[in-house]
Design an enzyme around this catalytic site. Structure first.
Site, PDB file in Angstrom:
ATOM      1  N   ARG A  39       4.441  -7.418  10.450  1.00  0.00           N
ATOM      2  CA  ARG A  39       4.339  -6.704  11.724  1.00  0.00           C
ATOM      3  C   ARG A  39       5.340  -7.199  12.765  1.00  0.00           C
ATOM      4  NH1 ARG A  39      -1.890  -7.866  12.531  1.00  0.00           N
ATOM      5  NH2 ARG A  39      -1.153  -9.729  11.450  1.00  0.00           N
ATOM      6  N   TYR A  47      -5.391  -3.258  -5.796  1.00  0.00           N
ATOM      7  CA  TYR A  47      -4.635  -2.302  -6.593  1.00  0.00           C
ATOM      8  C   TYR A  47      -5.005  -2.565  -8.059  1.00  0.00           C
ATOM      9  CZ  TYR A  47      -1.726  -0.624  -2.713  1.00  0.00           C
ATOM     10  OH  TYR A  47      -1.278  -0.033  -1.565  1.00  0.00           O
ATOM     11  N   GLN A  71       9.097  -3.836  -4.496  1.00  0.00           N
ATOM     12  CA  GLN A  71       7.708  -4.118  -4.859  1.00  0.00           C
ATOM     13  C   GLN A  71       7.255  -3.043  -5.847  1.00  0.00           C
ATOM     14  OE1 GLN A  71       4.128  -3.035  -2.449  1.00  0.00           O
ATOM     15  NE2 GLN A  71       4.003  -5.250  -2.093  1.00  0.00           N
TER      16      GLN A  71
END
Length: 410
Positions: free
Chosen positions: A351, A175, A105
């Site tokens: 998660r 971002y 990423q």
């Protein structure tokens, strides 16, 4: 591509992602590892990704491979440079040895960047105060945007040199690229502000630069906010138009759909409990006291349910032909099959795989029973561990030695 809802696609069948063939359609989403204290690969980082690779994931995603030192959310994160390549090569070799693919990423944190610990300027569409770093981000000039765009292309080339199968361009969570897309944050009046067409120039430029740099050698995906979960932020309608432009540009092999703002509303992505106490304890006073007093405004709680982003994502599926990756609440076989039936090409897990790296193999080996359930409780206490060593506080035990990892293959 699986663009026809209702057509059966086996989530455990092989799948093409651009030039790459994945052993299944399950991707480990990028989740910050907190395993690069010197901004370089460590054995801990390798083990972090080797575990889910051995546990059956089709592709794992290395989080926050920043394109510049100032593009990190904190100064101990990895950034793409020649010195990082030997370690990254050891990482990609280890994942390939387990039969999985691996993606980097790449991105720039923009206003989320911590200029204090990075010891470098942070950039935003306008001058912007980051309460976590207690510093202002600088308004990015056209030259700054050009430099950051070139840095994305360079990071993509380094990813190829390092043995990655794909790169994911980070266009989400407010971002840098996402902050330009946001009408709430982006108050510019020049060529990068105002209309959505102007605000989308940074995101589209980054993807074009990365595609031009890599050609067809590796896959290119992007993570895009469907919505920020913030009044006045990115709306679903504007995001869908941006996605259509990205599709028309032809730079992506797949688009991962996400939501929420790391600056303003992070739990809009995660859903579940709001770990205010644990999050506050990760900081020193006075910031700790401030989070305890105002944390409910920042960590707003949203109830968890399976496939909680699907309703929004289905609107993208109806309008786009490119492959889509469904993220959010993917923890069992029924949800995976539902995603395939709704026309999504891949699913991404975060998660649930952090809690159980071998969950994918357990689901696969369950056959037709579909009885396997994730041990993740959606308590979100793992969020607070990103400032030390990212782990699940419910299931975590000391990491097993590398020799024991193969036992997870199932």
């Amino acid at each position: 591509m699986n663009t026809q809802p209702g057509v059966f696609t086996d989530v455990f069948g092989e799948a093409k992602l651009g030039p790459v063939t994945l052993r299944n359609r399950i991707i480990k989403a990028a989740t910050f590892e907190a395993s690069t204290p010197d901004a370089l690969v460590t054995e801990d980082l390798i083990n972090y990704h080797r575990l889910p690779a051995a546990g059956g994931i089709g592709m794992t995603t290395v989080a926050y491979c920043a394109v510049t030192p100032g593009g990190r959310t904190d100064g101990w994160q990895l950034w793409m440079r020649p010195e990082a390549v030997p370690g990254l090569r050891r990482l990609t070799d280890a994942i390939h040895a387990e039969g999985a693919a691996i993606s980097a990423q790449i991105g720039h944190a923009g206003p989320v960047a911590n200029s204090r610990t990075n010891k470098a300027k942070a950039f935003a569409p306008v001058r912007f105060f980051n309460p976590l770093s207690m510093r202002f981000a600088k308004k990015a000039s056209a030259d700054d945007i050009d430099d950051i765009t070139a840095a994305h292309a360079n990071a993509a080339r380094l990813a190829i040199e390092s043995g990655f199968d794909a790169v994911e361009v980070h266009l989400g969570h407010n971002y840098l690229a996402s902050s330009f897309l946001s009408p709430l944050i982006n108050r510019r009046t020049d060529e990068f502000g105002g209309s959505l067409a102007n605000r989308a120039k940074v995101a589209r430029g980054l993807v074009r630069a990365v595609r031009q740099a890599v050609g067809g050698r590796i896959a290119v995906t992007a993570k895009l906010n469907m919505s920020d979960g913030v009044r006045g932020g990115i709306s679903l309608e504007e995001s869908l138009q941006t996605a259509k432009w990205l599709e028309e540009d032809g730079g992506l092999d797949a688009l991962e759909l996400t939501a929420g703002s790391s600056l303003l509303n992070p739990l809009y992505l995660f859903r579940g409990d709001a770990p205010i106490k644990e999050f506050a304890n990760a900081f020193k006073p006075p910031l700790r006291w401030g989070i305890r007093m105002t944390g409910k405004k920042f960590l707003r709680e949203y109830p968890y349910r399976e496939a909680y982003l699907m309703d929004q994502a289905k609107q993208f599926r109806a309008e786009l032909t490119m492959p889509l990756i469904l993220l959010g609440g993917i923890t069992n076989r029924e949800t995976m099959d539902l995603a395939m039936a709704e026309g999504f090409d891949f699913v991404a897990m975060g998660r649930a795989v952090l809690a159980e790296p071998d969950l994918v193999n357990r689901i696969k080996n369950d056959g037709t029973e579909h009885s396997v359930r994730s041990l993740c409780t959606h308590c979100n206490k793992c969020m607070a561990t990103i400032y030390s060593r990212t782990h699940c506080v419910v299931t975590d035990s000391p990491a097993p030695p590398a020799s024991a990892v193969s036992d997870l293959r199932g």
